[in-house]
Write a protein that holds these residues in place. Structure first.
Motif, PDB file in Angstrom:
ATOM      1  N   GLY A 111      26.693  -1.045  27.684  1.00  0.00           N
ATOM      2  CA  GLY A 111      26.242  -0.340  29.189  1.00  0.00           C
ATOM      3  C   GLY A 111      27.428   0.515  29.372  1.00  0.00           C
ATOM      4  O   GLY A 111      27.105   1.194  30.717  1.00  0.00           O
ATOM      5  N   HIS A 112      28.264   1.262  28.972  1.00  0.00           N
ATOM      6  CA  HIS A 112      29.045   2.327  29.555  1.00  0.00           C
ATOM      7  C   HIS A 112      28.257   3.456  29.406  1.00  0.00           C
ATOM      8  O   HIS A 112      27.548   3.610  28.591  1.00  0.00           O
ATOM      9  N   SER A 113      28.419   4.375  30.356  1.00  0.00           N
ATOM     10  CA  SER A 113      27.875   5.784  30.404  1.00  0.00           C
ATOM     11  C   SER A 113      28.880   6.831  30.643  1.00  0.00           C
ATOM     12  O   SER A 113      30.024   6.519  31.359  1.00  0.00           O
ATOM     13  N   GLY A 114      28.530   7.659  30.471  1.00  0.00           N
ATOM     14  CA  GLY A 114      29.325   8.954  30.904  1.00  0.00           C
ATOM     15  C   GLY A 114      29.208   9.226  32.035  1.00  0.00           C
ATOM     16  O   GLY A 114      30.383   9.825  32.402  1.00  0.00           O
ATOM     17  N   GLN A 115      28.433   8.745  32.918  1.00  0.00           N
ATOM     18  CA  GLN A 115      28.550   8.900  34.317  1.00  0.00           C
ATOM     19  C   GLN A 115      29.850   8.126  34.977  1.00  0.00           C
ATOM     20  O   GLN A 115      30.470   8.687  35.982  1.00  0.00           O
ATOM     21  N   PHE A 116      30.276   7.143  34.259  1.00  0.00           N
ATOM     22  CA  PHE A 116      31.331   6.286  34.880  1.00  0.00           C
ATOM     23  C   PHE A 116      32.254   6.172  33.849  1.00  0.00           C
ATOM     24  O   PHE A 116      33.295   5.540  34.192  1.00  0.00           O
ATOM     25  N   ALA A 132      34.797   8.106  30.778  1.00  0.00           N
ATOM     26  CA  ALA A 132      35.104   9.441  30.283  1.00  0.00           C
ATOM     27  C   ALA A 132      34.881   9.485  28.683  1.00  0.00           C
ATOM     28  O   ALA A 132      34.779  10.548  28.151  1.00  0.00           O
ATOM     29  N   HIS A 133      34.821   8.334  28.004  1.00  0.00           N
ATOM     30  CA  HIS A 133      34.737   8.459  26.468  1.00  0.00           C
ATOM     31  C   HIS A 133      33.279   7.840  26.230  1.00  0.00           C
ATOM     32  O   HIS A 133      33.153   7.439  25.136  1.00  0.00           O
ATOM     33  N   ALA A 134      32.358   7.770  27.089  1.00  0.00           N
ATOM     34  CA  ALA A 134      30.937   7.556  26.823  1.00  0.00           C
ATOM     35  C   ALA A 134      30.065   8.756  27.192  1.00  0.00           C
ATOM     36  O   ALA A 134      30.712   9.999  27.444  1.00  0.00           O
ATOM     37  N   LYS A 135      28.651   8.569  27.161  1.00  0.00           N
ATOM     38  CA  LYS A 135      27.967   9.640  27.122  1.00  0.00           C
ATOM     39  C   LYS A 135      26.822   9.504  28.070  1.00  0.00           C
ATOM     40  O   LYS A 135      26.456   8.192  28.162  1.00  0.00           O
ATOM     41  N   GLY A 136      25.915  10.221  28.539  1.00  0.00           N
ATOM     42  CA  GLY A 136      24.909  10.080  29.385  1.00  0.00           C
ATOM     43  C   GLY A 136      24.972   9.310  30.683  1.00  0.00           C
ATOM     44  O   GLY A 136      26.093   9.236  31.169  1.00  0.00           O
ATOM     45  N   THR A 137      23.904   9.030  31.316  1.00  0.00           N
ATOM     46  CA  THR A 137      24.052   8.334  32.610  1.00  0.00           C
ATOM     47  C   THR A 137      23.639   6.912  32.379  1.00  0.00           C
ATOM     48  O   THR A 137      23.000   6.419  31.406  1.00  0.00           O
ATOM     49  N   HIS A 195      27.988   3.010  24.215  1.00  0.00           N
ATOM     50  CA  HIS A 195      29.046   4.202  25.134  1.00  0.00           C
ATOM     51  C   HIS A 195      27.986   5.266  25.321  1.00  0.00           C
ATOM     52  O   HIS A 195      28.230   6.401  25.284  1.00  0.00           O
ATOM     53  N   GLY A 196      26.487   4.759  25.830  1.00  0.00           N
ATOM     54  CA  GLY A 196      25.648   5.946  26.029  1.00  0.00           C
ATOM     55  C   GLY A 196      24.227   5.371  25.502  1.00  0.00           C
ATOM     56  O   GLY A 196      24.157   4.748  24.804  1.00  0.00           O
ATOM     57  N   PRO A 197      23.278   6.098  25.879  1.00  0.00           N
ATOM     58  CA  PRO A 197      21.909   5.906  25.539  1.00  0.00           C
ATOM     59  C   PRO A 197      21.915   5.657  23.954  1.00  0.00           C
ATOM     60  O   PRO A 197      21.161   4.639  23.598  1.00  0.00           O
ATOM     61  N   GLU A 198      22.484   6.618  23.178  1.00  0.00           N
ATOM     62  CA  GLU A 198      21.992   6.502  21.823  1.00  0.00           C
ATOM     63  C   GLU A 198      22.690   5.621  21.100  1.00  0.00           C
ATOM     64  O   GLU A 198      22.266   5.454  19.952  1.00  0.00           O
TER      65      GLU A 198
END
Length: 289
Positions: free
Chosen positions: A9-14, A16-21, A245-248
């Motif tokens: 559930g990591h996201s680029g929103q929070f 730095a090495h993830a993607k998306g919100t 680390h992102g939705p994908e």
């Protein structure tokens, strides 16, 4: 049927090495039919020297603000989507800053309304073990070779479990990330791993069956078969973690984690509910819709 993950559930929103919100992560989990989904953003770092690559612009103050924003956003999303998925809100620990990390991680937990904690280690004495093959090789040499590195790793993991008593124990053999396929720990490292598993069992935690290595080409799911077989013999429970680390990457590779559990002899997987705690789900009832 149940489908779940409690590490990711990591996201680029929070991160730095993830993607998306974070919203995109949650919506992807819903679209894939997850019944339960755990959000476990990384704990902030509190010294500049401990920043992950790419976090330099944020700095430690920015990371702390982002972490609090993550908690607020996760709570809002749980309320918004509560009729479609059970979201669990947690965080992933560090053993940083050195020496004072137990109090620092406990403070983060006590100050926030978390459902659970993923107990993870990504460093040995403040030196990262999973960002760079070259950096990990330098650490291995400085410690005195492969066996010394592996012993230090399992000792650090055991100290983290005993100090923090996390509900989920993350990627217990992350230290093998850059080892070749077919890698096996030596006898002394296996004894140290057994002590770690004893600590997990004693503190009531469950292991993160983490599919990131399969997805990223680093080998079998964490923990590798030899350690997973040992855990099963010792009666240590397991749960699923996509380490997304992102939705994908939500859910990608979890079938491999489930297959690893079955091969090791597990007949059930643990699923966490905010209201009911850990629930034992027969392995044949765990499946992507």
């Amino acid at each position: 049927m149940s489908w779940f993950s409690f590490h990711g559930g990591h996201s680029g929103q929070f991160c730095a090495h993830a993607k998306g919100t974070l919203r995109e992560v949650v919506e992807r989990a819903i679209a894939l039919g997850f019944t339960h989904y755990g959000l476990s953003e990384h704990a902030p770092r509190f010294r500049d020297v401990d920043l992950y690559p790419g976090e330099e612009a944020l700095g430690t103050t920015g990371l702390e603000r982002a972490f609090q924003a993550y908690v607020a956003e996760a709570i809002a999303l749980r309320s918004e989507y509560g009729d479609r998925i059970e979201l669990l809100i947690g965080f992933e620990t560090e053993t940083l800053p050195p020496v004072i990390w137990p109090d620092t991680m406990r403070r983060l937990r006590e100050e926030n309304p978390f459902d659970y904690m993923v107990g993870s280690v990504h460093d040995i004495d403040g030196r990262w073990v999973d960002f760079s093959r070259a950096e990990t090789e330098r650490l291995k040499a400085d410690l005195g070779g492969p066996e010394a590195l592996h012993l230090a790793w399992f000792q650090q993991m055991t100290a983290m479990v005993e100090a923090l008593r996390p509900e989920v124990v993350g990627h217990i053999d992350l230290i093998r990330k850059f080892e070749p396929r077919g890698f096996a720990f030596g006898p002394r490292a296996l004894l140290a791993a057994e002590r770690l598993l004893e600590a997990v069992r004693a503190t009531g935690g469950v292991l993160d069956l983490n599919c990131a290595p399969v997805r990223n080409g680093y080998g079998a799911a964490y923990p590798q078969p030899a350690l997973l077989d040992m855990a099963e013999r010792m009666g240590v429970g397991v749960t699923l973690g996509d380490d997304s680390h992102g939705p994908e990457t939500v859910g990608v590779g979890l079938e491999a984690s489930l297959a690893a559990a079955a091969t090791a002899g597990y007949r059930s997987i643990q699923c966490l509910s905010a209201k009911r705690g850990w629930e034992t789900v027969p392995i044949e009832r765990v499946s992507r819709p």
